[in-house]
Motif scaffolding. Sequence first.
Motif, short mmCIF file in Angstrom:
data_model
loop_
_atom_site.label_atom_id
_atom_site.label_comp_id
_atom_site.label_asym_id
_atom_site.label_seq_id
_atom_site.Cartn_x
_atom_site.Cartn_y
_atom_site.Cartn_z
N LEU B 10 -58.01 6.12 -65.45
CA LEU B 10 -58.77 5.92 -64.22
C LEU B 10 -60.23 6.37 -64.43
O LEU B 10 -60.50 7.24 -65.26
CB LEU B 10 -58.15 6.73 -63.07
CG LEU B 10 -56.78 6.26 -62.61
CD1 LEU B 10 -56.24 7.16 -61.50
CD2 LEU B 10 -56.84 4.80 -62.13
N PRO B 11 -61.15 5.77 -63.68
CA PRO B 11 -62.55 6.19 -63.81
C PRO B 11 -62.74 7.63 -63.33
O PRO B 11 -62.06 8.06 -62.39
CB PRO B 11 -63.31 5.22 -62.90
CG PRO B 11 -62.32 4.29 -62.31
CD PRO B 11 -60.94 4.72 -62.66
N ALA B 12 -63.59 8.35 -63.98
CA ALA B 12 -63.90 9.73 -63.58
C ALA B 12 -65.25 10.10 -64.19
O ALA B 12 -65.73 9.42 -65.09
CB ALA B 12 -62.81 10.68 -64.07
N GLY B 13 -65.81 11.16 -63.70
CA GLY B 13 -67.13 11.60 -64.15
C GLY B 13 -67.07 12.30 -65.49
O GLY B 13 -66.04 12.35 -66.14
N PRO B 14 -68.22 12.84 -65.90
CA PRO B 14 -68.29 13.56 -67.18
C PRO B 14 -67.35 14.77 -67.20
O PRO B 14 -67.02 15.32 -66.15
CB PRO B 14 -69.75 14.01 -67.27
CG PRO B 14 -70.46 13.45 -66.10
CD PRO B 14 -69.48 12.85 -65.17
N VAL B 15 -66.93 15.16 -68.40
CA VAL B 15 -66.06 16.32 -68.54
C VAL B 15 -66.92 17.57 -68.40
O VAL B 15 -67.81 17.81 -69.22
CB VAL B 15 -65.35 16.31 -69.90
CG1 VAL B 15 -64.47 17.54 -70.05
CG2 VAL B 15 -64.51 15.03 -70.05
N ALA B 16 -66.69 18.34 -67.34
CA ALA B 16 -67.42 19.59 -67.16
C ALA B 16 -66.78 20.61 -68.09
O ALA B 16 -65.60 20.91 -67.94
CB ALA B 16 -67.34 20.04 -65.71
#
Lengths: 216, 101, 98
Positions: B10-16
């Motif tokens: 699934l789409p997701a933001g950058p890995v913090a």
Amino acid sequence: MSSDVHTHDPAHDHRHGHAHPPHAEAPERLSYYQVMEIAVRELLIAKSVFAAEDVRRAVEAMDARDPAQGARVVARAWTDPAFRARLLADGTAAVRELGYEMATFRLLVVENTAKLHNLIVCTLCSCYPRMLLGLPPDWYKSRAYRSRAVREPRAVLKEFGTVLGDDVELRVHDSTADMRYLVLPERPAGTEGWSEERLAALVGRDCMIGVTRCHV
Amino acid sequence: MRQHHDMGGLPAGPVARQEHDYALWEKRVDALMMLLSQRQLLRVDELRRNIEALAPDAYDTMSYYERWISAITQTLLQRGVLTSDELGRAMAEIEAREAGR
Amino acid sequence: MSAVEPRFAPGARVRVRRADAPGHIRTPWYIRGQTGEIERLCGAFPNPEELAYNRPGLPAQPLYRVRFRQRELWPDYAGPAADTIEVEIYQHWLEPAR
């Protein structure tokens, strides 16, 4: 008591960036789930399911497991070809030689080479070789890592500063069941003749998950 | 139906690149899981099932070990090891005890 | 421990069943309906779908590692054709493929 014990700030249980003064006036209020933990633990102790001492020992055992154990395994594999062969053939048995037990899981060691890079993720939860590396970092359990590591792994690697050439196969391992994975990184150039201890000091946790490579 | 925890691809933001040293209470939750599992009072897949049963919004806002203690407690209720009544009373007592400190 | 006989050998082409089963499922959604190749048989393990409800999960299910081509999974996959992904899948989720 009041209903506000149910409200929750997701950031609040992360350790604060500042040190508390030695005699803080008011200790922080326990969260609903912290209270639940105490209740479950005390009730189970009262029912003699286990003793307080067992909990203390389990926490100590957990504290004793850290990535240095995995680093020792990697350094041994780099310096002892016969051990490396045993490690790749049967990781569970090979790490037992060094005193590490995988409990109910089996350890699968995947080797990085000039042509193959391995990356570990658990998309469904947070499976991790904790018997060997200790507890996983927060990002390993994050939605971003779990979602993207399978679909755009090269972009994820880039965020960790790892850029792979197009001539390198990237193999992602989704740890969904009874295996646990350890990446055997490539031994960095320029470490010829180094002792096992000196090599082990080079091996960080992230290169055993496969998000980075091992560097001198 | 795709379940909320089943997020691979699934789409997701950058890995913090976030990390924290685990607090004692979190390690204790982990210890509870290990001790219960060794005593066959909980299976890892029961724990996972109860975590997966959390409402999506709870799954996303609770911290990792909050999900775990919630799921451990659910399993112990399902198995009849603990009852809601004893948990409710114990939790109220603990809150009162902590408030008086 | 009673176990189901393994059906697949390393190298065999397999398709992951496109099932939408309720309960506790360890076959990720993104891999259902996809075709891959058996990398290895890992052994037989009690079925987690049963363990999740505190039942024994026996006979144990053979567990395989199945290798998929990234470009076949994601039409927009950005990396080279050689990139792969390997997933552990229990036998009852697999059927033969060509």
